[in-house]
Design a protein around this motif. Structure first.
Motif, PDB file in Angstrom:
ATOM      1  N   GLU A 136      33.290  49.067  41.534  1.00  9.93           N
ATOM      2  CA  GLU A 136      33.337  49.104  39.954  1.00  9.93           C
ATOM      3  C   GLU A 136      34.438  48.304  39.529  1.00  9.93           C
ATOM      4  OE1 GLU A 136      33.466  53.107  38.818  1.00  9.93           O
ATOM      5  OE2 GLU A 136      31.484  53.381  38.972  1.00  9.93           O
ATOM      6  N   ARG A 137      35.904  48.649  40.139  1.00  9.68           N
ATOM      7  CA  ARG A 137      36.763  47.693  39.727  1.00  9.68           C
ATOM      8  C   ARG A 137      36.608  46.272  40.281  1.00  9.68           C
ATOM      9  NH1 ARG A 137      41.604  49.989  42.630  1.00  9.68           N
ATOM     10  NH2 ARG A 137      40.056  51.060  44.131  1.00  9.68           N
ATOM     11  N   ALA A 138      36.006  46.069  41.364  1.00 13.14           N
ATOM     12  CA  ALA A 138      35.841  44.677  41.665  1.00 13.14           C
ATOM     13  C   ALA A 138      34.852  43.635  40.771  1.00 13.14           C
ATOM     14  CB  ALA A 138      35.429  44.623  43.507  1.00 13.14           C
ATOM     15  N   LYS A 139      33.786  44.569  40.264  1.00 15.83           N
ATOM     16  CA  LYS A 139      32.974  43.923  39.386  1.00 15.83           C
ATOM     17  C   LYS A 139      33.881  43.606  38.115  1.00 15.83           C
ATOM     18  CE  LYS A 139      28.750  45.483  41.289  1.00 15.83           C
ATOM     19  NZ  LYS A 139      27.383  46.668  41.196  1.00 15.83           N
ATOM     20  N   ALA A 140      34.472  44.638  37.505  1.00 18.95           N
ATOM     21  CA  ALA A 140      35.185  44.407  36.488  1.00 18.95           C
ATOM     22  C   ALA A 140      36.308  42.986  36.527  1.00 18.95           C
ATOM     23  CB  ALA A 140      35.877  45.612  35.972  1.00 18.95           C
ATOM     24  N   ASP A 161      38.369  35.795  44.471  1.00 16.27           N
ATOM     25  CA  ASP A 161      38.156  35.793  45.890  1.00 16.27           C
ATOM     26  C   ASP A 161      38.245  37.291  46.513  1.00 16.27           C
ATOM     27  OD1 ASP A 161      37.568  33.123  46.122  1.00 16.27           O
ATOM     28  OD2 ASP A 161      39.305  32.547  46.764  1.00 16.27           O
ATOM     29  N   VAL A 162      39.526  37.831  45.894  1.00 17.59           N
ATOM     30  CA  VAL A 162      39.998  39.311  46.128  1.00 17.59           C
ATOM     31  C   VAL A 162      38.521  40.084  45.862  1.00 17.59           C
ATOM     32  CG1 VAL A 162      41.512  41.194  45.742  1.00 17.59           C
ATOM     33  CG2 VAL A 162      42.272  38.969  46.202  1.00 17.59           C
ATOM     34  N   ALA A 163      38.000  40.020  44.450  1.00 14.74           N
ATOM     35  CA  ALA A 163      36.991  40.794  44.176  1.00 14.74           C
ATOM     36  C   ALA A 163      35.824  40.780  45.102  1.00 14.74           C
ATOM     37  CB  ALA A 163      36.653  40.472  42.639  1.00 14.74           C
ATOM     38  N   TYR A 279      45.500  42.618  35.548  1.00 12.00           N
ATOM     39  CA  TYR A 279      44.194  41.984  36.393  1.00 12.00           C
ATOM     40  C   TYR A 279      44.893  41.817  37.654  1.00 12.00           C
ATOM     41  CZ  TYR A 279      40.964  41.986  32.495  1.00 12.00           C
ATOM     42  OH  TYR A 279      40.162  42.246  31.580  1.00 12.00           O
ATOM     43  N   GLU A 280      46.059  41.404  37.794  1.00  9.55           N
ATOM     44  CA  GLU A 280      46.993  41.077  39.134  1.00  9.55           C
ATOM     45  C   GLU A 280      46.994  42.180  39.934  1.00  9.55           C
ATOM     46  OE1 GLU A 280      49.985  38.653  37.954  1.00  9.55           O
ATOM     47  OE2 GLU A 280      48.850  36.822  37.698  1.00  9.55           O
ATOM     48  N   ALA A 281      47.462  43.326  39.177  1.00  4.34           N
ATOM     49  CA  ALA A 281      47.646  44.565  39.920  1.00  4.34           C
ATOM     50  C   ALA A 281      46.423  45.306  40.440  1.00  4.34           C
ATOM     51  CB  ALA A 281      48.473  45.564  38.875  1.00  4.34           C
ATOM     52  N   VAL A 282      45.243  44.960  39.745  1.00  8.48           N
ATOM     53  CA  VAL A 282      44.147  45.859  40.115  1.00  8.48           C
ATOM     54  C   VAL A 282      43.647  44.947  41.398  1.00  8.48           C
ATOM     55  CG1 VAL A 282      41.426  45.733  39.789  1.00  8.48           C
ATOM     56  CG2 VAL A 282      43.147  46.350  38.017  1.00  8.48           C
TER      57      VAL A 282
END
Length: 422
Positions: A136-140, A161-163, A279-282
Motif C-alpha cells: 500500500e505504501r509502495a503504491k502510494a 525505484d525504491v517503491a 515521501y523520502e521518509a516513506v
C-alpha cells in the motif's frame, strides 16, 4: 557481441583430477557488479556440498546477470550433466539479490532445500499483514513520484525505484517458490522469536546453521541508520563544538535573497519541503524494512564460522548485540560477507571493532568479501571508513570488481573470486 563461453574451473595444481572431495571450505563470490551471488562449497563425499546464497544484480561490471547465472549453473553441474545445489538461500527479495533467477535454466537445476526469510511465507498471518502494508505504501509512493510534488518541488526519481523494489521481482520469486527441476517446498526462518535459532539442515550433514534474523518486531524491521556511535565515520554528520549533529542545508535565519521561489511564502515552502521529506521518509522506511528482512546466517563448519548477513541494517543488529549467545557466535566468526555492499549503515562499529572474530581460530583475523561496483545512485559505496577499519584490523579482504592479490584467494577471470578456508 561475442558468444559467451561457459567454462568449468580448472583443477588447482595441488588438487589431482578425479579427487572425490575437497579438503577445504571454499567461498566463491561472483562478480555481479552491484548485487550479491555466493557459492559456498563444503567438504563432502562423493562431492562437496553446495550452498548458493542469492543471485542478483542492479548494475553489471563485466557480465550481466544472465551470463553470471549461466556460469553459476555450469559451476554446480556434475559429470552427468545435471546441475545440483544442496541448499539455496534467498537473503531477501531485493532485485540485486534475486534478479538472476529470471534465467530459464534454473528449471533444470535440482535443489535440495530452499530457505527464505519468514516474511516470505504465504501462510504466515504476520507476514501477509506486513506485505499488505508495504505494498500500500509502495503504491502510494509510486503514484506521488509519477504525479510529482506540488509547488515545483519534484521528487527524486530514485524514490520510484525504491517503491518498485517492494512491488516487483514476482517472476524471480515464483522460481524460488516452485521453479526448480524437482518439487521443493521452501522453508521460512526464523520460525520463532529467539534471537538465535539453530537449524539442523538434513542436506548439510555435520554443518550447524544459526539464524540470527530477520526479527519479527516491526520496530526492529524499520530501523535503518545506526546511531552515531555505531557508524564508522559516516559522511552524513558534522562535529559542532564536540556534538555530533545532522547536517542542515539551511539555518533558521536563512533568507531567500535571490527570490528563487517567486510567488510562494515561506510557510508554503516549508509545507512543500515537509511533504517532500515525508515521501523520502516513506521511501527510506520501505527500503530499510526490505533490507532488514534479510536472513542473517552463521554456518559452523568444523571449527570455522561463516557469517552471511544479507543487507541487514541497524534494527536486527541492535537485537543481536544484546544477546549473549549471538555475541559468542560472532566472536568465533572466521569469514564475513560484508553487508549491503559495504554501505555506511549495514556494518555497525560494534561488529567490527568489538565482536567479530575476537575469539576465532585464526588469531582474530577474519576473511571478508565485498560484493559491489560503484553506482551513481548510491554514492559513498564502499564506505571508506569501513575499508579503513578492515585494513586497520589487518583482515584479508577482497572487493568483487577491484580484486587485489590476497593470500588464499583464487580468481576465475572476471567471473569470480574464491577464498579457501580451513
Amino acid at each position: 557481441m561475442a558468444k559467451l563461453k561457459i567454462t568449468k574451473p580448472k583443477p588447482k595444481v595441488d588438487e589431482p583430477v578425479g579427487e572425490p572431495q575437497q579438503a577445504k571450505i571454499r567461498v566463491r563470490m561472483y562478480n555481479v557488479g552491484f548485487g550479491d551471488c555466493f557459492l559456498l562449497q563444503i567438504p563432502g563425499d562423493p562431492r562437496p556440498k553446495r550452498v548458493v546464497i542469492d543471485c542478483g544484480s542492479l548494475k553489471n561490471k563485466h557480465y550481466n546477470i544472465q551470463q553470471i547465472s549461466d556460469q553459476l549453473i555450469a559451476d554446480v553441474t556434475d559429470d552427468d550433466g545435471v546441475a545440483r545445489i544442496d541448499l539455496l538461500v534467498m537473503s531477501h527479495r531485493h532485485a540485486d539479490h534475486i534478479s538472476g533467477f529470471a534465467n530459464k535454466k534454473w528449471a533444470a537445476v535440482e535443489v535440495g532445500e530452499v530457505w527464505m526469510p519468514w516474511i516470505e511465507s504465504p501462510t504466515d498471518p504476520e507476514a501477509k499483514k506486513l506485505w499488505k502494508k508495504q505494498k500500500e505504501r509502495a503504491k502510494a509512493l509510486q503514484f506521488a513520484v509519477e504525479k510529482q510534488a506540488t509547488l515545483g518541488l519534484a521528487l527524486d526519481p530514485l524514490l520510484a525505484d525504491v517503491a518498485a523494489a517492494a512491488l516487483s521481482n514476482e517472476d524471480c520469486l515464483a522460481v524460488l517458490h516452485d521453479g526448480f527441476a524437482k518439487k521443493v517446498v521452501p522453508k521460512f526462518y526464523p520460525q520463532g522469536d529467539k534471537v538465535v535459532e539453530k537449524i539442523e539442515c538434513v542436506v548439510l550433514p555435520g554443518v550447524d546453521i544459526f539464524v540470527l534474523g530477520p526479527p519479527r518486531s516491526r520496530g526492529a524491521l524499520n530501523q535503518a541508520d545506526p546511531p552515531t556511535n555505531q557508524i564508522l565515520l559516516d559522511g552524513f554528520n558534522i562535529d559542532i563544538d564536540g556534538n555530533r549533529e545532522k547536517v542542515r542545508p539551511f539555518g533558521e535565519d536563512w533568507v531567500d535573497e535571490s527570490a528563487f521561489w517567486p510567488g510562494f511564502d515561506h510557510q508554503a515552502i516549508d509545507e512543500a519541503a515537509s511533504q517532500k521529506r515525508l515521501y523520502e521518509a516513506v521511501a527510506a522506511e520501505l527500503d530499510a524494512e526490505l533490507n532488514n528482512t534479510s536472513l542473517i546466517l552463521i554456518f559452523k563448519i568444523g571449527e570455522d564460522y561463516l557469517l552471511f548477513p544479507g543487507d541487514a541494517q541497524w534494527g536486527p543488529w541492535e537485537r543481536v548485540f544484546a544477546d549473549e549467545q549471538a555475541v559468542s557466535l560472532l566472536s568465533k566468526v572466521t569469514f564475513l560477507k560484508i553487508g549491503h555492499h559495504a554501505s555506511h549503515n549495514a556494518t555497525p562499529a560494534t561488529l567490527l571493532r568489538d565482536l567479530v572474530g575476537k575469539e576465532n581460530r585464526h588469531d582474530g583475523k577474519v576473511r571478508a568479501m565485498i560484493s559491489m561496483t560503484p553506482y551513481s545512485r548510491w554514492k559513498g559505496i564502499p564506505h571508506p571508513a569501513l575499508l579503513a577499519e578492515l585494513i586497520k584490523r589487518e583482515d584479508p579482504f577482497v572487493i568483487s570488481d577491484a580484486p587485489t592479490p590476497v593470500d588464499g584467494v583464487t580468481q576465475q577471470g572476471d567471473y569470480w573470486l574464491e577464498f579457501e578456508i580451513g
